[in-house]
Motif scaffolding. Structure first.
Motif, PDB file in Angstrom:
ATOM      1  N   GLY A  55      -6.631   0.815  -4.316  1.00  0.00           N
ATOM      2  CA  GLY A  55      -6.836  -0.542  -4.796  1.00  0.00           C
ATOM      3  C   GLY A  55      -7.637  -0.637  -6.083  1.00  0.00           C
ATOM      4  O   GLY A  55      -8.021  -1.732  -6.501  1.00  0.00           O
ATOM      5  N   ARG A  94      -2.324   2.242  -5.775  1.00  0.00           N
ATOM      6  CA  ARG A  94      -1.943   1.525  -4.561  1.00  0.00           C
ATOM      7  C   ARG A  94      -2.418   2.210  -3.280  1.00  0.00           C
ATOM      8  O   ARG A  94      -2.170   1.704  -2.185  1.00  0.00           O
ATOM      9  CB  ARG A  94      -0.426   1.302  -4.520  1.00  0.00           C
ATOM     10  CG  ARG A  94       0.424   2.528  -4.607  1.00  0.00           C
ATOM     11  CD  ARG A  94       1.869   2.151  -4.934  1.00  0.00           C
ATOM     12  NE  ARG A  94       2.696   3.318  -5.106  1.00  0.00           N
ATOM     13  CZ  ARG A  94       3.626   3.718  -4.241  1.00  0.00           C
ATOM     14  NH1 ARG A  94       3.828   3.016  -3.141  1.00  0.00           N
ATOM     15  NH2 ARG A  94       4.345   4.794  -4.479  1.00  0.00           N
ATOM     16  N   GLU A  95      -3.117   3.328  -3.438  1.00  0.00           N
ATOM     17  CA  GLU A  95      -3.790   3.933  -2.280  1.00  0.00           C
ATOM     18  C   GLU A  95      -5.212   3.428  -2.152  1.00  0.00           C
ATOM     19  O   GLU A  95      -5.671   3.107  -1.049  1.00  0.00           O
ATOM     20  CB  GLU A  95      -3.781   5.455  -2.390  1.00  0.00           C
ATOM     21  CG  GLU A  95      -4.451   6.149  -1.210  1.00  0.00           C
ATOM     22  CD  GLU A  95      -4.343   7.650  -1.278  1.00  0.00           C
ATOM     23  OE1 GLU A  95      -4.621   8.300  -0.256  1.00  0.00           O
ATOM     24  OE2 GLU A  95      -4.001   8.192  -2.346  1.00  0.00           O
ATOM     25  N   LEU A 115      -7.522  -5.488   1.205  1.00  0.00           N
ATOM     26  CA  LEU A 115      -6.572  -4.764   2.039  1.00  0.00           C
ATOM     27  C   LEU A 115      -6.144  -5.633   3.216  1.00  0.00           C
ATOM     28  O   LEU A 115      -6.978  -6.182   3.943  1.00  0.00           O
ATOM     29  CB  LEU A 115      -7.199  -3.468   2.552  1.00  0.00           C
ATOM     30  CG  LEU A 115      -6.281  -2.586   3.410  1.00  0.00           C
ATOM     31  CD1 LEU A 115      -5.107  -2.071   2.587  1.00  0.00           C
ATOM     32  CD2 LEU A 115      -7.061  -1.424   4.020  1.00  0.00           C
ATOM     33  N   SER A 155      -4.104  -5.268   6.657  1.00  0.00           N
ATOM     34  CA  SER A 155      -3.609  -4.238   7.568  1.00  0.00           C
ATOM     35  C   SER A 155      -3.397  -4.855   8.950  1.00  0.00           C
ATOM     36  O   SER A 155      -3.575  -6.051   9.151  1.00  0.00           O
ATOM     37  CB  SER A 155      -4.620  -3.087   7.657  1.00  0.00           C
ATOM     38  OG  SER A 155      -5.788  -3.506   8.342  1.00  0.00           O
ATOM     39  N   HIS A 180       0.849  -1.188   0.000  1.00  0.00           N
ATOM     40  CA  HIS A 180       0.000   0.000   0.000  1.00  0.00           C
ATOM     41  C   HIS A 180       0.888   1.241   0.000  1.00  0.00           C
ATOM     42  O   HIS A 180       2.043   1.207   0.445  1.00  0.00           O
ATOM     43  CB  HIS A 180      -0.892  -0.035   1.247  1.00  0.00           C
ATOM     44  CG  HIS A 180      -1.992   0.972   1.269  1.00  0.00           C
ATOM     45  ND1 HIS A 180      -1.774   2.305   1.541  1.00  0.00           N
ATOM     46  CD2 HIS A 180      -3.336   0.847   1.070  1.00  0.00           C
ATOM     47  CE1 HIS A 180      -2.931   2.952   1.516  1.00  0.00           C
ATOM     48  NE2 HIS A 180      -3.893   2.091   1.226  1.00  0.00           N
ATOM     49  N   SER A 198      -9.461  -6.296  -4.981  1.00  0.00           N
ATOM     50  CA  SER A 198      -8.286  -5.929  -4.187  1.00  0.00           C
ATOM     51  C   SER A 198      -8.656  -5.991  -2.712  1.00  0.00           C
ATOM     52  O   SER A 198      -9.556  -5.282  -2.259  1.00  0.00           O
ATOM     53  CB  SER A 198      -7.815  -4.514  -4.550  1.00  0.00           C
ATOM     54  OG  SER A 198      -7.541  -4.395  -5.933  1.00  0.00           O
ATOM     55  N   TRP A 255      -1.871  -4.921  -0.473  1.00  0.00           N
ATOM     56  CA  TRP A 255      -3.012  -5.330  -1.286  1.00  0.00           C
ATOM     57  C   TRP A 255      -2.774  -6.748  -1.794  1.00  0.00           C
ATOM     58  O   TRP A 255      -1.695  -7.048  -2.313  1.00  0.00           O
ATOM     59  CB  TRP A 255      -3.192  -4.405  -2.490  1.00  0.00           C
ATOM     60  CG  TRP A 255      -3.586  -3.002  -2.168  1.00  0.00           C
ATOM     61  CD1 TRP A 255      -2.801  -1.890  -2.229  1.00  0.00           C
ATOM     62  CD2 TRP A 255      -4.879  -2.546  -1.752  1.00  0.00           C
ATOM     63  NE1 TRP A 255      -3.516  -0.777  -1.868  1.00  0.00           N
ATOM     64  CE2 TRP A 255      -4.801  -1.149  -1.570  1.00  0.00           C
ATOM     65  CE3 TRP A 255      -6.102  -3.192  -1.510  1.00  0.00           C
ATOM     66  CZ2 TRP A 255      -5.888  -0.381  -1.161  1.00  0.00           C
ATOM     67  CZ3 TRP A 255      -7.176  -2.426  -1.109  1.00  0.00           C
ATOM     68  CH2 TRP A 255      -7.080  -1.047  -0.936  1.00  0.00           C
ATOM     69  N   ASN A 259       0.821   3.627   1.921  1.00  0.00           N
ATOM     70  CA  ASN A 259       1.149   4.084   3.272  1.00  0.00           C
ATOM     71  C   ASN A 259       2.389   3.415   3.847  1.00  0.00           C
ATOM     72  O   ASN A 259       2.812   3.748   4.963  1.00  0.00           O
ATOM     73  CB  ASN A 259      -0.050   3.909   4.224  1.00  0.00           C
ATOM     74  CG  ASN A 259      -0.447   2.455   4.437  1.00  0.00           C
ATOM     75  OD1 ASN A 259       0.295   1.513   4.115  1.00  0.00           O
ATOM     76  ND2 ASN A 259      -1.647   2.249   4.973  1.00  0.00           N
ATOM     77  N   ASP A 319       0.627  -1.287   4.937  1.00  0.00           N
ATOM     78  CA  ASP A 319      -0.351  -2.306   4.571  1.00  0.00           C
ATOM     79  C   ASP A 319      -0.021  -2.920   3.216  1.00  0.00           C
ATOM     80  O   ASP A 319       0.928  -2.503   2.536  1.00  0.00           O
ATOM     81  CB  ASP A 319      -1.755  -1.689   4.541  1.00  0.00           C
ATOM     82  CG  ASP A 319      -2.138  -1.054   5.870  1.00  0.00           C
ATOM     83  OD1 ASP A 319      -1.624  -1.504   6.913  1.00  0.00           O
ATOM     84  OD2 ASP A 319      -2.934  -0.098   5.865  1.00  0.00           O
TER      85      ASP A 319
END
Length: 552
Positions: A292, A289-290, A232, A234, A210, A230, A217, A212, A215
């Motif tokens: 998905g 990629r923020e 996530l 986390s 991700h 996609s 995907w 950030n 995280d």
């Protein structure tokens, strides 16, 4: 215990200790504050004297980071393997895995193998079947039968995603299992198994970091649909509700159209997939990629038995492998211009007498090619270069008597990103440490921390003076002059401010309640309490770790 027959002294001292080695707290992997309350209590019936001293110190544990050696060991094919820990691939023959197609491996940050799988069995670092490591619901004949993703914020938990094949009776399901690598003296145990995630899916799965920096995907494609999903991953776990993008070609019958690789690019800006049978095509898309979300399809038609594919490290080229009567690899120039220009840029860069299987980027920024029943891996030595100057060598890496098949390990593609980086410590006023993931062949670097500060050293420290969201930009120049760029969003938070207060003063043996403010995300007392209060009845050292809702 301090005792004085003339005076009763209750001495409360608050100090700080470093919890970085506390395995109960290390999965938080966020900035933490630990406050020690030391109570030295004696009691007489005459008087009390209270001395209270308070010392606060913020100690930073790292955020989850993508370490630089986790893709250094590969097991694949018929007990074949390669080790990249010396900087070049060296054949290893100790692997227990034998698979026709899909597989996945994961190493620790120092490049030591942790475990590996072909979708049905998990082997540990001793090459033995891991405790509870059989009966996984993947399939060794699935194109991409597995991918391994560490749980963000944890040092010990890993998600092993498995994908069933077109022949499976379940109709195509992606499952995940949970591995706790700390159990059995570091050999690990599968603690949860075959949790269904989505249905029906093609034989395709890829993973990428991700934006950030914490995280991940995990991306799949549905059967009988044009939907990419996609998921996530986390610190909260696997989000079972996917981000769905309905775009591109429908993956439909015959079932062999479900066969073929799905890959994210190393910097996460693109994804591409193959459809093997009657479709005979590859497709490439933009990937956010923020969020998905998948957008902007480009379709490459006319590739019989499309199967393997890979992006160059700088994301300027896409390589496509076909199995047809004359197995062949094509290079696509993604900088050619319009979508039509990109499609028409295809050029053959090599052929094989063996069926061409997976193409996989390595830690050394070369692309490796699996050759069915062959005792060598092919290698594209300069994948950023245009045309045949990319230098495809058919017998590139000897497997020391073992043979490859069609598959190579599926990794989190961010592990292979030359400009990937991690960051530790995300609170105001405390130095944030930045670390480049892959330090091989670096000539120079340039950092822009998003707050006006810059640096040209590989492992810089930057102290943010105010909370907020910052975009950190990194340029890495490697040997030969190629520049790789990457950006990540970092959120700098204010840490919690609090004190521990005692309740009614008590004598030894009596109960005393210790209090911290309510409303924080997490409390961890060394008494075992997980609320904002705990009750004690003896002299001792008492501590509470508090994590606020922003992760500090």
């Amino acid at each position: 215990m301090l005792y004085n027959s003339q005076n009763s002294i209750i001495h409360l001292s608050l100090s700080i200790v470093d919890l970085k080695n506390n395995i109960l707290l290390s999965p938080l992997k966020n900035t933490i504050i630990r406050i020690i309350l030391k109570l030295n209590i004696v009691c007489t019936s005459i008087k009390y004297k209270l001395i209270l001293s308070l010392l606060f110190l913020i100690i930073f544990n790292p955020t989850q980071s993508i370490a630089q050696n986790e893709a250094n060991i590969w097991y694949f094919g018929n007990n074949a393997g390669v080790d990249f820990n010396t900087g070049i691939p060296i054949a290893i023959t100790d692997g227990a895995l034998s698979t026709r197609e899909g597989c996945a491996t994961i190493s620790d940050e120092n490049g030591n193998i942790l475990f590996y799988s072909e979708g049905t069995i998990v082997w540990n670092s001793a090459h033995q079947i891991m405790d509870n490591g059989t009966g996984l619901a993947g399939d060794y004949s699935s194109t991409q039968s597995a991918v391994i993703v560490p749980k963000p914020g944890s040092d010990i938990l890993y998600y092993l995603f498995t994908v069933s094949s077109i022949y499976s009776s379940d109709g195509g399901i992606i499952y995940y299992s949970v591995v706790d690598i700390s159990q059995n003296n570091g050999l690990g145990r599968v603690v949860s198994k075959n949790i269904p995630l989505h249905f029906p899916v093609a034989e395709k799965v890829t993973a990428v970091g991700h934006i950030n920096g914490e995280d991940f995907w995990v991306i799949i494609h549905e059967r009988n649909s044009n939907a990419f999903c996609s998921f996530l991953i986390s610190s909260a776990g696997v989000n079972s509700t996917p981000i769905v993008s309905n775009i591109g070609t429908v993956h439909n019958n015959p079932a062999s159209n479900y066969v073929g690789y799905l890959k994210a690019s190393p910097m996460g800006n693109y994804i591409a997939c193959a459809m093997q049978s009657t479709a005979n095509l590859f497709e490439m898309f933009d990937f956010n990629r923020e969020t998905g979300i998948v957008t902007n399809p480009i379709t490459f038609y006319g590739y019989p038995l499309a199967y393997g594919l890979e992006f160059s490290p700088d994301e300027s080229k896409l390589y496509l492998g076909i199995i047809d009567n004359q197995p062949e690899i094509f290079q696509i120039n993604l900088n050619a211009g319009s979508n039509d220009d990109i499609i028409n840029s295809a050029v053959s860069i090599g052929t094989s007498t063996s069926d061409l299987g997976a193409l996989q980027l390595g830690p050394d920024q070369k692309i490796y090619v699996s050759l069915d029943f062959h005792s060598f891996l092919g290698v594209i030595n300069n994948p950023n270069e245009l045309g045949t100057t990319c230098n495809f060598v058919h017998n590139g890496v000897s497997l020391n008597g073992k043979v490859g098949r069609l598959g190579l390990p599926t990794f989190i593609q961010s592990y292979l990103n030359p400009s990937d980086f991690s960051f530790d410590n995300t609170c105001v006023g405390i130095p944030t440490q930045f670390t480049i993931t892959n330090t091989s062949n670096i000539q120079s670097v340039f950092w822009d921390f998003g707050d006006g500060n810059t640096s040209t050293i590989q492992t810089p420290i930057n102290t943010y003076s105010s909370s907020g969201t910052y975009v950190v930009h990194l340029d890495v120049t490697v040997s030969g002059g190629t520049v790789y760029s990457n950006e990540k969003t970092i959120i700098i938070s204010d840490g919690p401010s609090f004190s521990i207060t005692p309740g009614t003063i008590a004598c030894e043996g009596d109960n005393m309640q210790l209090n911290t403010p309510s409303g924080f995300a997490n409390y961890n007392w060394n008494t075992g309490s997980s609320s904002n209060t705990t009750t004690v009845n003896s002299s001792g050292t008492y501590s509470c770790t508090i994590v606020d809702n922003g992760g500090c």
